[in-house]
Design an enzyme around this catalytic site. Structure first.
Site, PDB file in Angstrom:
ATOM      1  N   GLU A 178       5.855  11.086   2.199  1.00 23.72           N
ATOM      2  CA  GLU A 178       4.707  10.337   1.670  1.00 23.72           C
ATOM      3  C   GLU A 178       5.158   9.079   0.928  1.00 23.72           C
ATOM      4  OE1 GLU A 178       2.077  14.346   0.647  1.00 23.72           O
ATOM      5  OE2 GLU A 178       3.130  13.321  -0.959  1.00 23.72           O
ATOM      6  N   PRO A 179       5.726   8.122   1.635  1.00 25.47           N
ATOM      7  CA  PRO A 179       6.200   6.914   0.950  1.00 25.47           C
ATOM      8  C   PRO A 179       5.055   5.965   0.629  1.00 25.47           C
ATOM      9  CG  PRO A 179       6.464   6.672   3.305  1.00 25.47           C
ATOM     10  CD  PRO A 179       5.916   8.062   3.089  1.00 25.47           C
ATOM     11  N   GLY A 180       5.128   5.313  -0.500  1.00 25.62           N
ATOM     12  CA  GLY A 180       4.159   4.277  -0.849  1.00 25.62           C
ATOM     13  C   GLY A 180       4.910   3.022  -1.256  1.00 25.62           C
ATOM     14  N   ARG A 181       5.436   3.073  -2.474  1.00 28.26           N
ATOM     15  CA  ARG A 181       6.118   1.930  -3.068  1.00 28.26           C
ATOM     16  C   ARG A 181       7.214   1.344  -2.171  1.00 28.26           C
ATOM     17  NH1 ARG A 181       6.584   1.401  -8.545  1.00 28.26           N
ATOM     18  NH2 ARG A 181       5.983   3.589  -8.751  1.00 28.26           N
TER      19      ARG A 181
ATOM     20  N   TYR B   2       3.682   0.282 -18.147  1.00 27.37           N
ATOM     21  CA  TYR B   2       4.994   0.955 -18.147  1.00 27.37           C
ATOM     22  C   TYR B   2       6.113   0.077 -18.697  1.00 27.37           C
ATOM     23  CZ  TYR B   2       2.658   3.116 -14.007  1.00 27.37           C
ATOM     24  OH  TYR B   2       1.795   3.686 -13.123  1.00 27.37           O
TER      25      TYR B   2
ATOM     26  N   CYS C 201      -7.781 -10.733 -23.431  1.00 28.00           N
ATOM     27  CA  CYS C 201      -7.721 -10.555 -24.879  1.00 28.00           C
ATOM     28  C   CYS C 201      -7.014  -9.270 -25.278  1.00 28.00           C
ATOM     29  CB  CYS C 201      -9.128 -10.574 -25.453  1.00 28.00           C
ATOM     30  SG  CYS C 201     -10.060 -12.014 -24.936  1.00 28.00           S
TER      31      CYS C 201
HETATM   32  C1  LIG Z   1       1.774   8.561  -5.574  1.00 23.07           C
HETATM   33  C2  LIG Z   1       2.156   9.624  -4.623  1.00 23.07           C
HETATM   34  C3  LIG Z   1       3.042   9.342  -3.573  1.00 23.07           C
HETATM   35  C4  LIG Z   1       3.693   7.990  -3.370  1.00 23.07           C
HETATM   36  O1  LIG Z   1       4.557   7.628  -4.381  1.00 23.07           O
HETATM   37  P1  LIG Z   1       5.485   6.326  -4.155  1.00 23.07           P
HETATM   38  O2  LIG Z   1       6.316   6.249  -5.346  1.00 23.07           O
HETATM   39  O3  LIG Z   1       4.570   5.151  -4.041  1.00 23.07           O
HETATM   40  O4  LIG Z   1       6.274   6.555  -2.929  1.00 23.07           O
HETATM   41  C5  LIG Z   1       3.326  10.351  -2.699  1.00 23.07           C
HETATM   42  N1  LIG Z   1       2.782  11.578  -2.818  1.00 23.07           N
HETATM   43  C6  LIG Z   1       1.920  11.889  -3.820  1.00 23.07           C
HETATM   44  C7  LIG Z   1       1.352  13.246  -3.876  1.00 23.07           C
HETATM   45  C8  LIG Z   1       1.584  10.919  -4.746  1.00 23.07           C
HETATM   46  O5  LIG Z   1       0.743  11.232  -5.735  1.00 23.07           O
END
Ligand SMILES: *Cc1c(COP(=O)(O)O)cnc(C)c1O
Length: 428
Positions: free
Chosen positions: A273-276, A316, A354
């Site tokens: 599950e890659p995002g970043r 952060y 602000c």
């Molecule tokens: C946010 C999230 C991701 C993705 O995280 P990244 O750091 O963006 O890769 C994957 N799985 C779950 C369950 C998440 O909540």
């Protein structure tokens, strides 16, 4: 810097000049590079090819439907954490079989919507949720597929707000309890509990944290198999890092070199599950300098982007590299604050909101600037627009997608009317 490069003293996204984009679409503006999205996705897929995993792009990091469609075209599935994200995935034409649905507090409505959509896998975060789902699925006359999210109690050494795999966080079920949950519920007919899910945090820059959590996950899987449960799925989550500053995070191949050997020949369907990792460096924010001022011995560059476009520094203390679009001789050597030039001055880059926490960068050495100059805020493809707000009644910024020499708007700039549209309730 992927497909954001300085050529002839100015910034380009692929083959379009950043200044041209700002002139055409206004600022602040999110700019995404199609090739960069595709490149990161391809490198990840290649690195993990041996496992033939289902890659589920984590929508929450950059949810625009055009971006989701792009990922779908690349062959990606989707990781969703709400009904709204499921809606986006379906609009982007996702194959429901390639959607995984996680989230600690799914509502009954969201679960029913996911049943209607036939999503491939639910990641269950508590025993209470599992019981609810068993009842709902029975009532709806369907059989849902699920994995139990377990908490491996591993510290990924990231920010405490983005740590999700330690015992004291709200995510998943403890390893010890997981066996009990399977014993009690895995034989339910309406929910097939067929695997486990782990997601330890983000960004995880230490590959060893994955090794430890996978080892614990596999130990659990083998124990469950030993007790006769039919386990065929291991969703190992996301959290792979992206470069914000130097080359500080491992490459896909380095993550894979730790992860792949432990999972090969286990007879498991692997889900990532890659995002970043995919989105962060596929986007930037273009912003214009409104004013320069000195106060209390500090030099402020006041720009038209703010914490409403990029919350990460305020939330952060995150680092984002910032640099002028037109650089003259000051062509940046890396994404690092330390640039080898004379004539820079130390500045705070701040927005108009602000809040004293409204900054994009602090104490950075930057080239001389004047009103009207354009700046680029780098690594803003993930968790930027996704976290945008209308705080201070600021309409959300536009998003543009570049592919080669072509640039198109993929979200128009919001208007003042958009700010109040949902408040027009008199007639109801
Ligand atoms: C946010 C999230 C991701 C993705 O995280 P990244 O750091 O963006 O890769 C994957 N799985 C779950 C369950 C998440 O909540």
């Amino acid at each position: 810097m992927d497909h954001f490069t300085y050529r002839d003293g100015t910034l380009w996204c692929e083959d379009v000049a950043a200044a041209e984009l700002a002139a055409k679409f206004g600022t602040p503006l999110y700019v995404y590079s199609r090739q960069t999205f595709a490149g990161h996705f391809a490198r990840l897929r290649e690195a993990f090819a041996e496992l033939d995993p289902l890659i589920c792009y984590s929508i929450k990091c950059c949810p625009n439907t055009h971006i989701c469609r792009l990922l779908r075209e690349l062959g990606s599935g989707f990781d969703v954490v709400s009904g709204g994200e499921l809606f986006r995935a379906l609009r982007a034409g996702a194959d429901p079989d390639k959607i995984v649905f996680a989230g600690v507090g799914k509502t009954e409505r969201e679960i029913r919507e996911a049943f209607d959509a036939n999503v491939g896998l639910f990641n269950i975060e508590s025993e209470s949720e599992l019981e609810q789902m068993i009842d709902l699925a029975r009532e709806c006359g369907i059989v849902a597929n699920a994995a139990l999210r377990v908490n491996p109690d591993v510290d990924p050494h990231t920010h405490k707000y983005t740590t999700t795999g330690k015992k004291e966080t709200k995510f998943g079920v403890d390893l010890e309890r997981a066996v009990e949950v399977f014993r009690r519920h895995a034989r339910a007919e309406s929910v097939r509990l067929r695997g486990i899910h782990i997601h330890i945090g983000s960004p995880v820059c230490e590959v060893g944290a994955y090794a430890r959590s996978l080892e614990r996950g596999l130990h659990l899987l083998n124990r469950l198999r030993g007790e006769g449960f039919a386990i065929d799925t291991f969703d190992i989550g996301g959290g792979y890092g992206a470069h914000y500053q130097h080359n500080e995070t491992p490459m896909s191949t380095e993550y894979a070199s730790v992860i792949v050997p432990s999972l090969r020949e286990q007879g498991l369907r692997i889900i990532l599950e890659p995002g970043r990792l995919i989105a962060a460096n596929a986007g930037i924010i273009l912003t214009r300098v409104l004013h320069l001022k000195q106060s209390g011995g500090r030099r402020f560059v006041i720009v038209d982007a703010s914490m409403t476009e990029l919350l990460r520094p305020a939330l952060y203390g995150a680092y984002h590299f910032v640099w002028p679009v037109a650089t003259g001789e000051f062509v940046p050597q890396s994404r690092d604050a330390d640039q080898p030039f004379d004539g820079l001055s130390c500045c705070d880059v701040v927005g108009p909101v602000c809040e004293s926490g409204d900054f994009l960068a602090q104490q950075r050495d930057l080239p001389p600037m004047k009103r009207g100059d354009l700046l680029a805020v780098f690594s803003a493809g993930a968790y930027a627009m996704a976290m945008a707000s209308q705080y201070n009644s600021r309409p959300r910024a536009a998003e543009a997608l570049v592919s080669g020499q072509a640039a198109r708007l993929i979200r128009r700039r919001e208007t003042y009317d958009d700010l109040v549209a949902a408040e027009d309730v008199d007639s109801q």
